[in-house]
Scaffold this motif. Structure first.
Motif, short mmCIF file in Angstrom:
data_model
loop_
_atom_site.label_atom_id
_atom_site.label_comp_id
_atom_site.label_asym_id
_atom_site.label_seq_id
_atom_site.Cartn_x
_atom_site.Cartn_y
_atom_site.Cartn_z
N ALA A 1 0.42 -0.91 -0.29
CA ALA A 1 0.29 -0.02 0.32
C ALA A 1 0.57 1.64 0.22
CB ALA A 1 -0.96 -0.20 1.37
N VAL A 2 2.08 1.12 0.40
CA VAL A 2 2.89 2.06 1.07
C VAL A 2 3.66 2.59 -0.51
CG1 VAL A 2 4.88 3.46 1.66
CG2 VAL A 2 3.14 2.23 3.56
N ALA A 3 4.44 1.56 -1.17
CA ALA A 3 4.63 1.27 -2.48
C ALA A 3 3.57 1.99 -3.73
CB ALA A 3 5.63 0.27 -2.67
N ASP A 4 2.11 1.92 -3.82
CA ASP A 4 1.47 1.95 -4.91
C ASP A 4 1.38 3.17 -4.52
OD1 ASP A 4 2.06 -0.83 -5.13
OD2 ASP A 4 -0.25 -1.65 -4.96
N TRP A 5 1.18 3.81 -3.47
CA TRP A 5 0.78 5.03 -3.39
C TRP A 5 2.00 6.20 -3.68
CZ3 TRP A 5 0.74 9.65 -0.76
CH2 TRP A 5 0.04 10.51 -1.12
N SER A 6 1.59 7.70 -4.26
CA SER A 6 2.24 9.21 -4.66
C SER A 6 1.31 10.22 -4.35
CB SER A 6 3.00 8.72 -5.93
OG SER A 6 3.00 8.45 -6.26
N MET A 7 1.94 10.78 -3.64
CA MET A 7 1.71 12.34 -3.66
C MET A 7 2.68 13.08 -4.89
SD MET A 7 0.62 15.57 -1.74
CE MET A 7 -0.55 14.64 -1.33
N VAL A 8 2.65 13.27 -6.31
CA VAL A 8 3.42 14.06 -6.78
C VAL A 8 2.94 15.84 -7.48
CG1 VAL A 8 4.32 14.18 -9.96
CG2 VAL A 8 3.63 12.21 -8.28
N LEU A 9 3.55 16.54 -6.80
CA LEU A 9 3.32 17.98 -6.94
C LEU A 9 4.13 18.77 -7.56
CD1 LEU A 9 4.04 18.12 -2.66
CD2 LEU A 9 1.53 18.29 -3.72
N ASP A 10 3.93 19.77 -7.76
CA ASP A 10 4.74 20.61 -9.14
C ASP A 10 4.88 21.28 -8.19
OD1 ASP A 10 3.88 19.65 -11.35
OD2 ASP A 10 2.56 20.97 -11.19
N GLU A 11 5.27 22.82 -8.74
CA GLU A 11 6.68 24.13 -7.75
C GLU A 11 5.88 24.39 -6.56
OE1 GLU A 11 10.31 25.71 -6.21
OE2 GLU A 11 10.03 24.25 -8.32
N GLY A 12 4.64 25.14 -7.74
CA GLY A 12 3.68 25.61 -6.60
C GLY A 12 2.78 24.82 -5.42
N ASP A 13 2.98 23.86 -5.36
CA ASP A 13 2.54 22.73 -4.39
C ASP A 13 3.33 22.93 -3.82
OD1 ASP A 13 0.63 22.90 -5.89
OD2 ASP A 13 1.59 20.89 -7.02
N LEU A 14 3.80 23.54 -3.14
CA LEU A 14 5.27 23.30 -2.50
C LEU A 14 5.71 24.38 -1.06
CD1 LEU A 14 8.42 21.58 -4.18
CD2 LEU A 14 7.10 21.14 -3.17
N ASP A 15 4.89 25.55 -0.63
CA ASP A 15 4.26 26.67 -0.24
C ASP A 15 4.48 25.62 1.26
OD1 ASP A 15 4.45 28.91 0.94
OD2 ASP A 15 2.70 29.14 0.92
N GLY A 16 5.34 26.57 2.08
CA GLY A 16 5.90 25.88 3.74
C GLY A 16 6.71 24.53 3.67
N LEU A 17 7.35 23.78 2.57
CA LEU A 17 7.74 22.55 2.50
C LEU A 17 9.16 22.59 3.05
CD1 LEU A 17 6.04 19.80 0.69
CD2 LEU A 17 5.67 20.61 2.82
N THR B 1 6.17 10.43 -0.25
CA THR B 1 5.00 8.40 -0.24
C THR B 1 4.36 8.90 0.61
OG1 THR B 1 6.97 7.85 1.15
CG2 THR B 1 7.40 8.39 -1.38
N LEU B 2 4.09 7.44 1.07
CA LEU B 2 3.23 7.21 2.45
C LEU B 2 3.91 6.70 3.77
CD1 LEU B 2 -0.17 5.76 1.67
CD2 LEU B 2 0.11 8.05 2.20
N ASP B 3 5.06 7.17 3.94
CA ASP B 3 6.10 6.56 4.88
C ASP B 3 5.91 8.13 5.33
OD1 ASP B 3 9.37 5.98 5.44
OD2 ASP B 3 9.12 7.83 5.92
#
Length: 671
Positions: free
Chosen positions: A184-200, A224-226
């Motif tokens: 389940a962890v391996a199969d899920w991901s959140m792919v972001l663009d530069e504009g999605d990174l505020d605060g990280l 990932t879901l880590d």
């Protein structure tokens, strides 16, 4: 006559000629394991048959010690396999994991149900008080007898047959549960663009960019879901929609979908309850806690509720403070908002910047700080052994020696996240310390899942991740500083609610100003960490205790076919679980209790915190974090004795009295 394994399995069954007898991991292949297990099991079975056939009267030496000595080669391949299966499992390893687990379960059950062998053990047990045994030997006899009884030795043949079936089914289900969580962890991901990174923070962005590029998505960012990724995004991202997406995915792992664990959970609970009933216990929790410090589920629950009651108003105060900040954004605090606004409180009130902390707490620095603390406390030194191969290129080997330069043991560290790993962090042993037939030095290993920085950059750790490193290092010290005769009593082979004591104890040193200063943190940031430490203790307490109560609730159930979801919902409602907080572990991904050794005993973490807070208070009373007399006493009375005496006696030997809950209440701001 000793059985000989085929040459191809010698690398697994036989100790290597490398320093410390370290395994030759570079030569190990998945197809070697099944022949090695078959040979090891056959050899161990022959050794048991020899004990049963012994015509001499049953005695400690020819029965209990003979069992203790048996199965050494099988134990070696078993430890190597589970190290690789948990930390570097490729498809070939996962394909045989269930079969290996079933083989070992069946082998253990055959031994436990061997009437001739149990008759000899029982005879020694009956005469144990007249045999002139020392405390460690007496405990070995009693543990052996109890192990046979709790494995069904007293059952009639029909019940033994059913017990064996249950053991095999539970073994298979546990393996499937863990593999589902990994998948389940391996199969899920959140792919972001530069504009999605505020605060990280920058380190998280860098590791996310590296992952995305590795998957053919240059210029993007993959999370990932880590737990490290999830908690970092929940803490720092200004995008509430992303926080909610991550929170829902993280807290509902394996709750439906292609890797659904709901049916496995209910089936395991039913089988565990049935097994407990066969053995005469009211519930699995009663069965699991017979050799614990708590002894009963009621005693464990009583401790939890004594902490739960003051934690509820504290967490309400925390939520009110978070809500005042959230009001400015026009929202009500939801579970995916808690960490974000808590971080804002720490920044606004205490000038604590989690991103700044992470820039100072690099992996190499924190690891070196842990080694340095062990040096000051126990006189240990850690020397890199690049000549000893690990199971992956990220693995490092360290020779451990005492003040006189004498070898203590070997330590492997494997800290960086990989898809082949189980989630979380843990310590394990490839060999345990013993002196039964000569001095045997331990080989321990530590595994974590810290997000790897890009090449040329340092891997940064949050304060929680640094505490995790120190926690697992505390387990390793327990194994490395063991000084017992019998291998089954070595190091961490203690009561489940005592084993977390040395590891929780070690966490105090990473937040100590003396340690933080060595990591390059400026005085202002060190002061901010100290001042901010109390804020959020209500949340941390509720999150942990809810999981502990959840575990007890499902394992105290006396329903033959329990509905885990209904039990969990009823329990959380009964205790007044705040809507804005979820248990630290949901049932469908609660690997501690469904793919680990904590079923019915997850409360051990908070029970051990009572011990560790009280023990650490002794150093505060002495006015020296590295007081040499206290450190020597802790090593002598806690770390070295393993399970050779009652853990309650070990604590009293260190502290001079029974444990006091006061220091924990003060530490968590609950006094």
């Amino acid at each position: 006559m000793r059985l000989r394994a085929e040459r191809v399995t010698d690398i697994l069954l036989d100790q290597s000629d490398l320093p410390f007898g370290a395994p030759r991991f570079e030569g190990i292949r998945a197809n070697m394991f099944m022949p090695a297990f078959r040979s090891g099991i056959a050899e161990a079975a022959a050794e048991i048959a020899g004990i049963v056939a012994d015509r001499r009267a049953p005695a400690f030496d020819n029965t209990i010690l003979a069992i203790e000595r048996g199965g050494a080669r099988l134990a070696r391949v078993r430890r190597i396999f589970w190290t690789i299966a948990s930390a570097q499992a490729d498809d070939a390893i996962r394909a045989i994991e269930g079969e290996v687990s079933a083989m070992l379960a069946a082998h253990g059950t055959r031994i436990a149900h061997d009437a001739g062998l149990f008759a000899r053990v029982q005879a020694v047990w009956d005469g144990r008080h007249k045999a002139g045994l020392d405390e460690a030997s007496l405990r070995l006899v009693e543990a052996s007898y109890r192990g046979f009884v709790d494995s069904g030795a007293l059952l009639d043949e029909a019940d033994k047959t059913r017990f064996a079936v249950i053991a095999t089914e539970l073994s298979d289900l546990s393996t499937r549960f863990g593999q589902n969580v990994m998948a389940a962890v391996a199969d899920w991901s959140m792919v972001l663009d530069e504009g999605d990174l505020d605060g990280l923070p920058a380190p998280l962005r860098a590791s996310a960019a590296r992952r995305a590029e590795a998957q053919g998505k240059p210029g993007r960012y993959l999370l990932t879901l880590d737990r490290g990724d999830a908690e970092a995004l929940l803490t720092f991202s200004t995008r509430r929609d992303l926080r909610e997406t991550m929170w829902r995915a993280f807290t509902t792992r394996c709750d439906g979908g292609p890797h659904d664990n709901r049916g496995i959970v209910d089936t395991m609970l039913a089988l565990r309850h049935e097994r407990a009933g066969l053995l005469g216990y009211a519930s699995h929790a009663d069965y699991a806690l017979t050799d614990s410090m708590a002894k009963t589920p009621d005693a464990a629950a009583a401790l939890i509720h004594r902490l739960w009651a003051p934690a509820l108003p504290q967490v309400a105060d925390e939520q009110a403070e978070l809500q005042r900040l959230a009001d400015a954004d026009g929202i009500g605090i939801a579970p995916w908002d808690w960490r974000f606004y808590a971080e804002k409180v720490r920044r606004d009130r205490y000038a604590l910047d989690g991103g700044e902390v992470k820039r100072h707490l690099t992996l190499d620095r924190v690891r070196a700080a842990a080694f340095a603390c062990a040096g000051r406390l126990y006189g240990l030194s850690f020397t890199s052994r690049e000549d000893l191969p690990g199971w992956h290129e990220d693995v490092a080997a360290w020779a451990v020696a005492d003040q006189q330069g004498q070898p203590i043991g070997l330590l492997y560290t494997d800290y960086l996240a990989r898809t082949e790993k189980h989630g979380g962090a843990w310590m394990g042993s490839l060999r345990v310390q013993e002196k039964l037939d000569g001095v045997v030095l331990p080989i321990a290993y530590l595994v974590a899942n810290f997000a790897k920085a890009p090449p040329g950059s340092d891997t940064g750790l949050s304060l929680d991740e640094a505490a995790t490193l120190f926690h697992e290092f505390g387990h390793a010290l327990h194994a490395l500083l063991s000084d017992v005769t019998y291998p089954s009593q070595a190091g961490t082979a203690v009561a489940r609610d005592f084993v977390e004591f040395p590891s929780k104890f070690m966490e105090h040193w990473i937040v100590a100003p003396e340690t933080l200063a060595t990591l390059g943190l400026p005085d202002a940031l060190i002061a901010a960490i100290g001042h901010a430490d109390d804020f959020g203790q209500g949340f941390a307490t509720i999150e942990l205790l809810a999981s502990s109560l959840l575990d007890l609730a499902v394992h105290c159930s006396q329903e033959p076919r329990p509905d885990s979801r209904a039990i969990a919902e009823a329990m959380l409602k009964a205790i007044g679980m705040p809507d804005a907080i979820a248990p630290r572990h949901g049932l469908t991904h609660f690997t501690h209790i469904f793919d680990g050794g904590y079923a019915g005993a997850y409360y051990s973490y908070i029970w051990s915190e009572v011990l560790d807070a009280d023990a650490f208070a002794a150093f505060g009373e002495a006015g020296d974090l590295f007081d040499p007399e206290l450190a020597a006493r802790f090593r002598r009375e806690i770390l070295s004795v393993g399970n050779s005496r009652d853990p309650a006696e070990s604590f009293v030997a260190f502290r001079g009295r029974a444990p006091d809950q006061g220091p924990l209440l003060r530490q968590r701001g609950l006094a």
